[in-house]
Scaffold this motif. Structure first.
Motif, PDB file in Angstrom:
ATOM      1  N   GLU B  97       1.073  -2.035  -0.143  1.00  0.00           N
ATOM      2  CA  GLU B  97       0.139   0.078  -0.034  1.00  0.00           C
ATOM      3  C   GLU B  97       1.351   1.176  -0.253  1.00  0.00           C
ATOM      4  O   GLU B  97       0.835   2.167  -0.837  1.00  0.00           O
ATOM      5  CB  GLU B  97      -1.211   0.165   0.843  1.00  0.00           C
ATOM      6  N   LYS B  98       2.128   1.509   0.902  1.00  0.00           N
ATOM      7  CA  LYS B  98       2.518   2.535   1.201  1.00  0.00           C
ATOM      8  C   LYS B  98       3.948   2.596   0.290  1.00  0.00           C
ATOM      9  O   LYS B  98       4.587   3.417  -0.305  1.00  0.00           O
ATOM     10  CB  LYS B  98       2.927   2.182   2.307  1.00  0.00           C
ATOM     11  N   LEU B  99       4.483   1.278  -0.058  1.00  0.00           N
ATOM     12  CA  LEU B  99       5.946   1.645  -0.657  1.00  0.00           C
ATOM     13  C   LEU B  99       5.725   1.762  -2.276  1.00  0.00           C
ATOM     14  O   LEU B  99       6.196   1.709  -2.904  1.00  0.00           O
ATOM     15  CB  LEU B  99       7.274   0.418  -0.195  1.00  0.00           C
ATOM     16  N   LEU B 100       5.180   0.566  -2.647  1.00  0.00           N
ATOM     17  CA  LEU B 100       4.804   0.148  -3.957  1.00  0.00           C
ATOM     18  C   LEU B 100       4.662   1.146  -4.735  1.00  0.00           C
ATOM     19  O   LEU B 100       4.841   0.947  -5.804  1.00  0.00           O
ATOM     20  CB  LEU B 100       3.923  -1.060  -4.387  1.00  0.00           C
ATOM     21  N   PRO B 101       3.641   1.776  -4.492  1.00  0.00           N
ATOM     22  CA  PRO B 101       3.106   3.065  -5.294  1.00  0.00           C
ATOM     23  C   PRO B 101       4.433   4.066  -6.014  1.00  0.00           C
ATOM     24  O   PRO B 101       4.226   5.070  -6.941  1.00  0.00           O
ATOM     25  CB  PRO B 101       2.604   4.476  -4.790  1.00  0.00           C
ATOM     26  N   ALA B 102       5.441   4.509  -4.940  1.00  0.00           N
ATOM     27  CA  ALA B 102       6.556   5.133  -4.832  1.00  0.00           C
ATOM     28  C   ALA B 102       7.225   4.590  -6.132  1.00  0.00           C
ATOM     29  O   ALA B 102       8.028   5.360  -6.898  1.00  0.00           O
ATOM     30  CB  ALA B 102       6.786   5.647  -3.898  1.00  0.00           C
ATOM     31  N   LEU B 103       7.594   3.057  -5.918  1.00  0.00           N
ATOM     32  CA  LEU B 103       8.803   2.430  -6.428  1.00  0.00           C
ATOM     33  C   LEU B 103       8.418   2.104  -7.706  1.00  0.00           C
ATOM     34  O   LEU B 103       9.067   2.762  -8.556  1.00  0.00           O
ATOM     35  CB  LEU B 103       7.962   0.826  -5.575  1.00  0.00           C
ATOM     36  N   LEU B 104       6.854   2.125  -8.123  1.00  0.00           N
ATOM     37  CA  LEU B 104       6.607   2.465  -9.503  1.00  0.00           C
ATOM     38  C   LEU B 104       6.372   3.289 -10.684  1.00  0.00           C
ATOM     39  O   LEU B 104       6.666   3.764 -11.548  1.00  0.00           O
ATOM     40  CB  LEU B 104       4.964   1.989 -10.066  1.00  0.00           C
ATOM     41  N   HIS B 105       6.488   5.082  -9.502  1.00  0.00           N
ATOM     42  CA  HIS B 105       6.171   6.204  -9.888  1.00  0.00           C
ATOM     43  C   HIS B 105       7.853   5.693 -10.560  1.00  0.00           C
ATOM     44  O   HIS B 105       8.392   7.004 -11.255  1.00  0.00           O
ATOM     45  CB  HIS B 105       6.076   6.407  -8.492  1.00  0.00           C
ATOM     46  N   THR B 106       8.212   6.085  -9.299  1.00  0.00           N
ATOM     47  CA  THR B 106      10.633   6.829  -9.873  1.00  0.00           C
ATOM     48  C   THR B 106      10.970   5.203 -11.199  1.00  0.00           C
ATOM     49  O   THR B 106      11.507   5.468 -11.387  1.00  0.00           O
ATOM     50  CB  THR B 106      11.126   5.685  -8.085  1.00  0.00           C
ATOM     51  N   PHE B 107      10.247   4.162 -11.078  1.00  0.00           N
ATOM     52  CA  PHE B 107      10.070   3.526 -12.344  1.00  0.00           C
ATOM     53  C   PHE B 107       9.836   3.681 -13.316  1.00  0.00           C
ATOM     54  O   PHE B 107      10.807   3.509 -14.457  1.00  0.00           O
ATOM     55  CB  PHE B 107      10.467   2.256 -11.536  1.00  0.00           C
ATOM     56  N   TRP B 108       8.666   3.800 -13.425  1.00  0.00           N
ATOM     57  CA  TRP B 108       7.597   3.867 -14.878  1.00  0.00           C
ATOM     58  C   TRP B 108       7.338   4.883 -14.854  1.00  0.00           C
ATOM     59  O   TRP B 108       7.064   5.667 -15.964  1.00  0.00           O
ATOM     60  CB  TRP B 108       6.703   2.807 -14.862  1.00  0.00           C
ATOM     61  N   VAL B 109       7.189   6.501 -14.013  1.00  0.00           N
ATOM     62  CA  VAL B 109       6.475   7.236 -14.244  1.00  0.00           C
ATOM     63  C   VAL B 109       7.295   9.184 -14.260  1.00  0.00           C
ATOM     64  O   VAL B 109       6.918   9.710 -15.465  1.00  0.00           O
ATOM     65  CB  VAL B 109       5.433   7.228 -13.136  1.00  0.00           C
ATOM     66  N   GLU B 110       8.087   8.606 -13.782  1.00  0.00           N
ATOM     67  CA  GLU B 110       8.586   9.667 -13.553  1.00  0.00           C
ATOM     68  C   GLU B 110       9.452  10.132 -14.591  1.00  0.00           C
ATOM     69  O   GLU B 110      10.371   9.265 -14.887  1.00  0.00           O
ATOM     70  CB  GLU B 110       9.893   9.524 -12.669  1.00  0.00           C
ATOM     71  N   ALA B 111       8.979  10.772 -15.420  1.00  0.00           N
ATOM     72  CA  ALA B 111       9.742  11.448 -16.439  1.00  0.00           C
ATOM     73  C   ALA B 111      11.464  10.449 -17.509  1.00  0.00           C
ATOM     74  O   ALA B 111      12.114   9.873 -18.025  1.00  0.00           O
ATOM     75  CB  ALA B 111       9.662  12.709 -16.912  1.00  0.00           C
ATOM     76  N   GLU B 112      12.322  11.690 -16.280  1.00  0.00           N
ATOM     77  CA  GLU B 112      13.535  11.939 -16.814  1.00  0.00           C
ATOM     78  C   GLU B 112      14.252  10.171 -15.786  1.00  0.00           C
ATOM     79  O   GLU B 112      14.866   9.729 -16.743  1.00  0.00           O
ATOM     80  CB  GLU B 112      14.728  12.230 -15.797  1.00  0.00           C
ATOM     81  N   TYR B 114      12.162   7.546 -16.577  1.00  0.00           N
ATOM     82  CA  TYR B 114      11.325   6.446 -17.372  1.00  0.00           C
ATOM     83  C   TYR B 114      12.154   6.385 -18.506  1.00  0.00           C
ATOM     84  O   TYR B 114      12.763   5.424 -19.305  1.00  0.00           O
ATOM     85  CB  TYR B 114      10.790   7.148 -17.576  1.00  0.00           C
ATOM     86  N   CYS B 115      12.644   7.603 -19.646  1.00  0.00           N
ATOM     87  CA  CYS B 115      13.047   7.714 -20.550  1.00  0.00           C
ATOM     88  C   CYS B 115      15.056   7.479 -20.784  1.00  0.00           C
ATOM     89  O   CYS B 115      14.869   6.995 -21.312  1.00  0.00           O
ATOM     90  CB  CYS B 115      12.721   8.491 -20.644  1.00  0.00           C
ATOM     91  N   SER B 116      15.374   8.275 -19.593  1.00  0.00           N
ATOM     92  CA  SER B 116      17.008   7.788 -19.771  1.00  0.00           C
ATOM     93  C   SER B 116      17.207   6.447 -19.473  1.00  0.00           C
ATOM     94  O   SER B 116      18.392   6.135 -19.624  1.00  0.00           O
ATOM     95  CB  SER B 116      17.984   8.630 -18.563  1.00  0.00           C
ATOM     96  N   VAL B 117      16.393   5.553 -17.789  1.00  0.00           N
ATOM     97  CA  VAL B 117      17.283   4.526 -17.707  1.00  0.00           C
ATOM     98  C   VAL B 117      15.941   2.859 -18.131  1.00  0.00           C
ATOM     99  O   VAL B 117      16.875   2.184 -17.919  1.00  0.00           O
ATOM    100  CB  VAL B 117      17.449   3.956 -16.093  1.00  0.00           C
ATOM    101  N   THR B 118      14.906   3.491 -17.600  1.00  0.00           N
ATOM    102  CA  THR B 118      13.678   2.328 -17.557  1.00  0.00           C
ATOM    103  C   THR B 118      13.739   1.934 -18.750  1.00  0.00           C
ATOM    104  O   THR B 118      13.992   0.435 -19.050  1.00  0.00           O
ATOM    105  CB  THR B 118      13.028   2.741 -16.251  1.00  0.00           C
ATOM    106  N   LYS B 119      13.500   2.800 -19.972  1.00  0.00           N
ATOM    107  CA  LYS B 119      13.002   2.465 -21.408  1.00  0.00           C
ATOM    108  C   LYS B 119      14.081   1.554 -21.534  1.00  0.00           C
ATOM    109  O   LYS B 119      13.519   0.910 -22.576  1.00  0.00           O
ATOM    110  CB  LYS B 119      12.184   3.396 -22.173  1.00  0.00           C
ATOM    111  N   ARG B 212      16.641   9.992 -11.152  1.00  0.00           N
ATOM    112  CA  ARG B 212      15.998  11.805  -9.657  1.00  0.00           C
ATOM    113  C   ARG B 212      16.251  10.464  -8.820  1.00  0.00           C
ATOM    114  O   ARG B 212      15.218   9.913  -8.894  1.00  0.00           O
ATOM    115  CB  ARG B 212      14.789  12.070 -10.403  1.00  0.00           C
ATOM    116  N   VAL B 213      16.260  11.079  -7.429  1.00  0.00           N
ATOM    117  CA  VAL B 213      16.791   9.882  -6.243  1.00  0.00           C
ATOM    118  C   VAL B 213      16.511  10.181  -5.317  1.00  0.00           C
ATOM    119  O   VAL B 213      17.043   9.652  -4.188  1.00  0.00           O
ATOM    120  CB  VAL B 213      18.270   9.380  -6.563  1.00  0.00           C
ATOM    121  N   GLN B 214      15.160  10.472  -5.197  1.00  0.00           N
ATOM    122  CA  GLN B 214      14.720  11.277  -3.446  1.00  0.00           C
ATOM    123  C   GLN B 214      14.467  10.029  -2.810  1.00  0.00           C
ATOM    124  O   GLN B 214      15.327  10.401  -1.511  1.00  0.00           O
ATOM    125  CB  GLN B 214      13.353  12.212  -3.678  1.00  0.00           C
ATOM    126  N   LEU B 215      13.522   9.203  -3.566  1.00  0.00           N
ATOM    127  CA  LEU B 215      13.852   8.056  -2.246  1.00  0.00           C
ATOM    128  C   LEU B 215      15.213   6.816  -2.069  1.00  0.00           C
ATOM    129  O   LEU B 215      15.104   6.867  -0.764  1.00  0.00           O
ATOM    130  CB  LEU B 215      12.526   6.491  -3.156  1.00  0.00           C
TER     131      LEU B 215
END
Lengths: 275, 308
Positions: B97-112, B114-119, B212-215
């Protein structure tokens, strides 16, 4: 809300004591309210009773739309409106009343984890049963949800809500589950709660906390609401310490009041659901 | 038993939290899994990863895979009390409930990110032309999930939702850190299901290098959680600092195991021989009686025989 806005609201909250005319809004008890909303509302009422804060329960057909977050119940205290158990607990804490101050850090972490377990499994299972199980949807949910409104508005509103809930279930991966799997999850959750409660009177031994209020709200509603089948309440009844826990909290916090308690109302809603 | 999952990088056996959870649990419980990481080939399995295939049975979600392994007697939770089992479920719910949304966001939604690393990373491991479509789909699913579960009013814009989910995630990390304290694993000295889940969620945040590494910065301040991840990586996954498991390592381990077994057998044999020698009638047990000088003749003969 940004941190600044939150701090501002906390400041406002702390400034005034709890008024006498605080009100809790929920949907109409007899005809409209559904299982999950009833559970949430009962949890908040139990929490406020445990804090010894007087609250008046007001039933309105449009409670869901009045709420700032779209979810019931919400409380109207002074000139502030706060909805859902989590923010209400924080709001009450800002006013100086708290049930979990005596817990140490590890216990607080455990309490939060168990509250998430109840929200994650029990609440989601209730929503699934109400909105994704076709029989229940046709016979109970659709008639109840739109009952204050004339046709065709009642059908439109309930289809809209159903579509929303089903989308959410799909996003979290519950859409592919069958009813048996959902009931098994409920059983697992009750087993965990039962193990954690053991033979103690409350989850954190002597004093009730918001976790006790939340668990009471959900379990009591499941036990006293009549659905198409009794499978859901049977799952809870398998654990005798949980039923004893519900009875104890009901006796201690709800039976001594002159105004119509939600406990009695829940039993009467059992009769009205037999349409 | 074969596990198909996403591969790893930056010192991790896998970048995908759920795949990592299953791999960690298999190591903890000693289940013999052959791990197939997805490479750029057409043999991609259908459906979500990780997928366990065991003699025609195909199982896909981590919770179900773990249940299956437990039924096959690979149970890492054997020593847990009932209350600890209940705590496991509760903490897993907290993580989701609490950690997974931020994890998904860091990997897949945060534009920088996603474009430079994940994709690029995921696209390089999926066959063309699926690599053009699948990462985008995973990103849309992640955003959908975040918005549907966390995005209702009173949070009206994506930035407010983001602020809320990162706040929740940092609180969750703090709670985990307090719960772990100074012990090696969450329930004592042996790792269990909860350790597998926590490791699966924390290790990608800890190790993957994002712009982008705030977490990650918040996690690095919680030294006991970092230590927890590092220990599991070195003890159970035996990856060196550079992140590559040397090819000869596995055979060396196998040889070491055989050698240890041989040595153990030898020492067992020697012990048995010792026992036999001791029990044989020519050597009565030494009696710590004082020598009587009067019966010197009788005493001296056993004494002389006792000398090795």
């Amino acid at each position: 809300m940004s941190l600044v806005a939150e701090a501002f609201v906390t400041q406002l909250a702390a400034a005034e004591p709890w008024p006498e005319n605080a009100a809790l809004y929920q949907q109409l008890k007899e005809e409209q309210i559904l299982l999950s909303d009833n559970a949430s509302s009962l949890a908040v009422q139990a929490f406020l009773q445990m804090c010894n804060l007087p609250i008046q329960v007001i039933c309105r057909a449009n409670a869901e739309y009045m709420s700032p977050s779209g979810k019931v119940p919400f409380i109207h205290v002074g000139n502030q409106v706060v909805s859902e158990l989590g923010p209400i607990v924080q709001f009450v804490k800002a006013k100086g009343h708290s049930l979990s101050d005596g817990l140490d850090e590890v216990q607080k972490a455990e309490m939060k984890a168990y509250m998430e377990l109840v929200n994650n499994m029990l609440l989601t299972a209730e929503l699934y049963l109400q909105w994704c199980d076709d029989v229940t949807v046709e016979e109970i949910t659709h008639p109840r949800y739109g009952s204050p409104y004339p046709w065709p508005l009642n059908r439109i509103l309930s289809y809209q809500k159903q579509w929303e809930v089903r989308r959410k279930m799909k996003a979290i991966g519950w859409a592919g589950k069958t009813l048996e799997q959902v009931l098994e999850d409920v059983d697992q959750c009750c087993h965990a709660l039962s193990q954690r409660l053991g033979t103690q009177p409350y989850f954190f031994n002597k004093q009730p906390t918001e976790l006790d209020a939340l668990v009471f709200g959900h379990l009591f509603t499941i036990l006293t609401t009549q659905l198409i089948t009794d499978e859901l309440s049977e799952k809870v009844k398998n654990y005798s310490n949980l039923t004893a826990f519900c009875r104890r909290i009901e006796q201690q916090y709800f039976e001594g009041h002159e105004k119509e308690s939600s406990a009695i109302a829940a039993r009467s809603s059992k009769r009205s659901l037999l349409k | 038993m074969e596990l198909s999952c996403w591969g790893g990088d930056w010192g991790l056996p896998s970048l995908h939290p759920e795949s990592l959870t299953v791999m960690a649990y298999a190591k903890f419980s000693g289940a013999p899994l052959t791990v197939n990481t997805i490479t750029n080939s057409w043999r991609a399995p259908k459906g979500d990863l990780p997928v366990l295939v065991s003699e025609d049975i195909v199982i896909s979600q981590p919770a179900k895979i773990l249940n299956f392994l437990r039924k096959q007697k690979y149970n890492a939770d054997y020593d847990l009390s009932a209350k600890q089992g209940a705590d496991t479920l509760a903490y897993i719910a907290l993580l989701e409930e609490k950690l997974l949304p931020a994890l998904l966001h860091t990997f897949w939604v945060e534009a920088e990110n996603y474009c430079s690393v994940t994709k690029p990373w995921f696209a390089s491991r999926i066959a063309f032309p699926l690599s053009l479509y699948l990462p985008g789909k995973m990103s849309r699913e992640a955003l959908n999930r975040i918005l549907l579960t966390k995005g209702g009013p009173p949070l009206y814009s994506l930035t407010e939702v983001e602020a809320q989910i990162y706040r929740d995630a940092k609180e969750c990390l703090n709670l985990l850190s307090k719960r772990l304290g100074t012990s090696q694993f969450f329930f004592g000295d042996t790792p269990t299901t909860l350790d597998a889940f926590v490791f699966g969620f924390l290790a990608p945040i800890y190790k993957v290098c994002f712009p982008r590494v705030q977490l990650q910065e918040h996690l690095k301040q919680l030294s006991n959680l970092c230590r927890f991840c590092d220990e599991i990586l070195t003890c159970y996954f035996r990856l060196t600092v550079s992140g590559h498991s040397p090819a000869g390592q596995d055979t060396a381990d196998a040889n070491l195991q055989k050698l240890t077994q041989l040595v153990n057998k030898e020492s067992n044999l020697i012990e048995k021989m010792d026992d036999n020698l001791r029990k044989s009638p020519q050597h009565p047990p030494r009696k710590l009686t004082t020598l009587k000088l009067a019966a010197g003749g009788e005493e001296s003969s056993p004494m002389s025989r006792l000398s090795p």
